[in-house]
Design a protein around this motif. Sequence first.
Motif, PDB file in Angstrom:
ATOM      1  N   UNK A   1      -3.184  23.852  -1.545  1.00 30.51           N
ATOM      2  CA  UNK A   1      -3.987  22.721  -1.082  1.00 30.51           C
ATOM      3  C   UNK A   1      -3.064  21.594  -0.639  1.00 30.51           C
ATOM      4  N   UNK A   2      -3.684  20.605  -0.026  1.00 31.43           N
ATOM      5  CA  UNK A   2      -2.999  19.369   0.336  1.00 31.43           C
ATOM      6  C   UNK A   2      -3.742  18.238  -0.353  1.00 31.43           C
ATOM      7  N   UNK A   3      -2.977  17.366  -0.993  1.00 29.92           N
ATOM      8  CA  UNK A   3      -3.571  16.170  -1.603  1.00 29.92           C
ATOM      9  C   UNK A   3      -2.986  14.938  -0.925  1.00 29.92           C
ATOM     10  N   UNK A   4      -3.852  13.988  -0.611  1.00 30.71           N
ATOM     11  CA  UNK A   4      -3.422  12.703  -0.081  1.00 30.71           C
ATOM     12  C   UNK A   4      -3.897  11.652  -1.070  1.00 30.71           C
TER      13      UNK A   4
ATOM     14  N   UNK B   1       0.855  -1.174   0.000  1.00 33.22           N
ATOM     15  CA  UNK B   1       0.000   0.000   0.000  1.00 33.22           C
ATOM     16  C   UNK B   1       0.895   1.229   0.000  1.00 33.22           C
ATOM     17  N   UNK B   2       0.393   2.328  -0.570  1.00 37.34           N
ATOM     18  CA  UNK B   2       1.120   3.588  -0.453  1.00 37.34           C
ATOM     19  C   UNK B   2       0.162   4.720  -0.130  1.00 37.34           C
ATOM     20  N   UNK B   3       0.727   5.731   0.510  1.00 42.70           N
ATOM     21  CA  UNK B   3       0.031   6.989   0.733  1.00 42.70           C
ATOM     22  C   UNK B   3       1.017   8.090   0.393  1.00 42.70           C
ATOM     23  N   UNK B   4       0.649   8.932  -0.543  1.00 43.16           N
ATOM     24  CA  UNK B   4       1.491  10.062  -0.936  1.00 43.16           C
ATOM     25  C   UNK B   4       0.791  11.335  -0.494  1.00 43.16           C
ATOM     26  N   UNK B   5       1.438  12.078   0.383  1.00 43.26           N
ATOM     27  CA  UNK B   5       0.902  13.342   0.858  1.00 43.26           C
ATOM     28  C   UNK B   5       1.649  14.456   0.145  1.00 43.26           C
ATOM     29  N   UNK B   6       0.914  15.292  -0.555  1.00 44.61           N
ATOM     30  CA  UNK B   6       1.497  16.380  -1.336  1.00 44.61           C
ATOM     31  C   UNK B   6       1.039  17.704  -0.753  1.00 44.61           C
ATOM     32  N   UNK B   7       1.980  18.383  -0.102  1.00 44.69           N
ATOM     33  CA  UNK B   7       1.694  19.650   0.561  1.00 44.69           C
ATOM     34  C   UNK B   7       2.035  20.777  -0.404  1.00 44.69           C
TER      35      UNK B   7
ATOM     36  N   UNK C   1      -7.947   6.346  -4.153  1.00 48.66           N
ATOM     37  CA  UNK C   1      -8.662   7.560  -3.768  1.00 48.66           C
ATOM     38  C   UNK C   1      -7.684   8.724  -3.675  1.00 48.66           C
ATOM     39  N   UNK C   2      -8.227   9.927  -3.871  1.00 48.75           N
ATOM     40  CA  UNK C   2      -7.468  11.160  -3.664  1.00 48.75           C
ATOM     41  C   UNK C   2      -8.301  12.027  -2.721  1.00 48.75           C
ATOM     42  N   UNK C   3      -7.678  12.427  -1.628  1.00 48.81           N
ATOM     43  CA  UNK C   3      -8.328  13.271  -0.637  1.00 48.81           C
ATOM     44  C   UNK C   3      -7.781  14.683  -0.796  1.00 48.81           C
TER      45      UNK C   3
END
Length: 155
Positions: free
Chosen positions: A106-109, A96-102, A136-138
């Motif tokens: 905005x912030x995208x997860x 699994x991966x989670x990429x947090x883009x600050x 998903x993209x949060x």
Amino acid sequence: MTDDPALLAVHSARLYHRYAKAVDDGDLDALRAMVTEDVEITRGDAPTERGVEAFLDVYRAHNALRIPVCQHVVTNVLAQRARDAGATGAIETSAYFQATMLEEQRTRVVIGSYADVHVERDGELKLAHKRIRVDRVLHLPAASASFVHVGREPS
């Protein structure tokens, strides 16, 4: 290299760590060093692309976004020798991966999974096929760049 799935997962997790750090740092040289010459990359349901330059083009496009802070976290790594590994010694992996883009506004997860093929070359695992599926993209508000540790006064 061993066929023990637990040890294969440890070796694969090390490659995933190096990969995530290289993506977050925008380090194309490090990415180039961790793939085979005939690397394949598949993103979602798009056609598979082949070759180092096609692989690096994905990360060139990512770097062009100039995201101030990007952090990938890779978890739940599983690995096993492919049934048809043959001479390549291919290792099928999943994670699994989670990429947090600050970003500034905005912030995208981004949450998804990898289903990759790793092969051993000169004692190191390399990516032979990178498969990325985004689930998903949060979208969140922009994050603050400041932080005050507990017990300290803001300056």
